[in-house]
Design a protein around this motif. Structure first.
Motif, PDB file in Angstrom:
ATOM      1  N   ALA A 156       0.831  -1.209   0.000  1.00 60.01           N
ATOM      2  CA  ALA A 156       0.000   0.000   0.000  1.00 60.01           C
ATOM      3  C   ALA A 156       0.864   1.258   0.000  1.00 60.01           C
ATOM      4  O   ALA A 156       0.501   2.269  -0.615  1.00 60.01           O
ATOM      5  CB  ALA A 156      -0.933  -0.009   1.208  1.00 60.01           C
ATOM      6  N   VAL A 157       2.008   1.213   0.672  1.00 53.32           N
ATOM      7  CA  VAL A 157       2.939   2.349   0.638  1.00 53.32           C
ATOM      8  C   VAL A 157       3.475   2.532  -0.781  1.00 53.32           C
ATOM      9  O   VAL A 157       3.527   3.656  -1.307  1.00 53.32           O
ATOM     10  CB  VAL A 157       4.098   2.144   1.633  1.00 53.32           C
ATOM     11  N   ARG A 158       3.844   1.428  -1.415  1.00 52.55           N
ATOM     12  CA  ARG A 158       4.394   1.512  -2.775  1.00 52.55           C
ATOM     13  C   ARG A 158       3.369   2.035  -3.780  1.00 52.55           C
ATOM     14  O   ARG A 158       3.732   2.589  -4.815  1.00 52.55           O
ATOM     15  CB  ARG A 158       4.923   0.145  -3.222  1.00 52.55           C
ATOM     16  N   GLU A 159       2.079   1.859  -3.486  1.00 54.56           N
ATOM     17  CA  GLU A 159       1.043   2.422  -4.359  1.00 54.56           C
ATOM     18  C   GLU A 159       1.148   3.948  -4.404  1.00 54.56           C
ATOM     19  O   GLU A 159       0.769   4.576  -5.393  1.00 54.56           O
ATOM     20  CB  GLU A 159      -0.347   2.020  -3.865  1.00 54.56           C
ATOM     21  N   VAL A 160       1.673   4.525  -3.333  1.00 58.00           N
ATOM     22  CA  VAL A 160       1.847   5.979  -3.262  1.00 58.00           C
ATOM     23  C   VAL A 160       3.227   6.383  -3.754  1.00 58.00           C
ATOM     24  O   VAL A 160       3.376   7.280  -4.590  1.00 58.00           O
ATOM     25  CB  VAL A 160       1.635   6.483  -1.817  1.00 58.00           C
ATOM     26  N   ALA A 161       4.249   5.713  -3.226  1.00 60.42           N
ATOM     27  CA  ALA A 161       5.629   6.044  -3.602  1.00 60.42           C
ATOM     28  C   ALA A 161       6.553   4.938  -3.120  1.00 60.42           C
ATOM     29  O   ALA A 161       6.284   4.275  -2.105  1.00 60.42           O
ATOM     30  CB  ALA A 161       6.055   7.379  -2.993  1.00 60.42           C
TER      31      ALA A 161
END
Length: 287
Positions: free
Chosen positions: A47-52
């Motif tokens: 979910a973090v990687r979905e943002v950056a």
């Protein structure tokens, strides 16, 4: 599962940190990393990687609620995270607090507010030192060195734990809910933390509102932290809330691990001392 320290538990060796002009930083950490929580931790990381794609500090527990984390598959997965650029920090040892609270206020802090997980809140200095040593040895056995940081479960550190930390060689920092603390000096660096509570239905919407307000109130802070927990990606509204906040704050903040943040702080402090002398360092306000 967080709590503020009692005023009486603030260690006497903490000094205020210097103000210096520097980039604005964001430290994102993932708490409670252990074999039992790892599937949920992977969801948070995704979910973090979905943002950056940013570096995180993973707070790893050696024996989460009594379950040994020295499991080859888990250790290999954590080693891969380290190779990917994430920092590993020690997060308690058992992540459980079986000691009896001393009074009703202590009971609320350790049994309600922190769900009985404030492991280092009531330990003696010897008990805390032993757990720090055992955790450090486990890190070293896996090649997760140098180990720069220790974060107590629920950010709760009793007097004995503070003394043990002060004598622990090699540690660069610990943290409370509102500060990073550079070790061994004990300088407190203002670093408020946004964190969610998802243990019950009423906590989830309350956390969303609270963190939205807190993010606005802490906009001027040079350092901001986002403390995520294994189940923070399981609730859609909560996940979307912290993802929006993360996207927003990354517009004008540089993402760094906690260890890198403290390293940058030391560089600023050294520069300030060289420019203005040691007295400027001691009298300067917090970040």
């Amino acid at each position: 599962m967080h709590s503020r320290m009692k005023s009486g538990m603030r260690p006497d060796f903490i000094r205020e940190s210097p103000r210096a002009s520097a980039p604005r930083w964001l430290c994102v950490s993932l708490h409670d990393v252990a074999p039992a929580t790892w599937p949920f931790c992977r969801n948070v990381l995704a979910a973090v990687r979905e943002v950056a794609d940013i570096p995180l500090t993973l707070l790893v527990v050696p024996a989460y609620h009594g379950e040994c984390s020295a499991q080859p598959e888990f250790e290999q997965a954590i080693s891969q995270q380290r190779l990917a650029g994430h920092e590993l920090a020690l997060h308690g040892y058992f992540h459980a607090d079986p000691h009896r609270p001393s009074d009703i206020v202590d009971w609320v802090r350790r049994r309600i507010y922190t769900a009985g997980e404030g492991e280092f809140c009531a330990l003696s200095e010897d008990e805390a030192r032993e757990r720090l040593t055992l955790g450090s040895r486990w890190f070293a056995a896996n090649g997760w060195t140098p180990m720069a940081g220790f974060v107590a479960p629920a950010w709760l550190l009793g007097a004995g734990a503070w003394r043990a930390l002060r004598g622990q060689h090699g540690l660069q920092y610990t943290s409370t809910l509102t500060t990073l603390i550079a070790l061994p000096e004990g300088h407190a660096i203002r670093a408020p933390c946004l964190t969610y509570s998802v243990r019950s239905a009423w906590r989830r919407p309350t956390s969303i509102v609270w963190n939205t307000l807190l993010a606005r109130a802490t906009q001027s802070s040079q350092i901001l932290r986002l403390g995520l927990h294994p189940f923070d990606a399981e609730s859609g509204p909560v996940r979307r809330s912290w993802q929006r906040l993360l996207k927003r704050v990354l517009r004008d903040r540089t993402p760094v691990t906690k260890a890198e943040c403290v390293r940058q702080w030391r560089l600023q402090a050294t520069h300030l001392v060289h420019r203005q002398g040691p007295q400027a360092f001691l009298r300067s306000p917090n970040f």
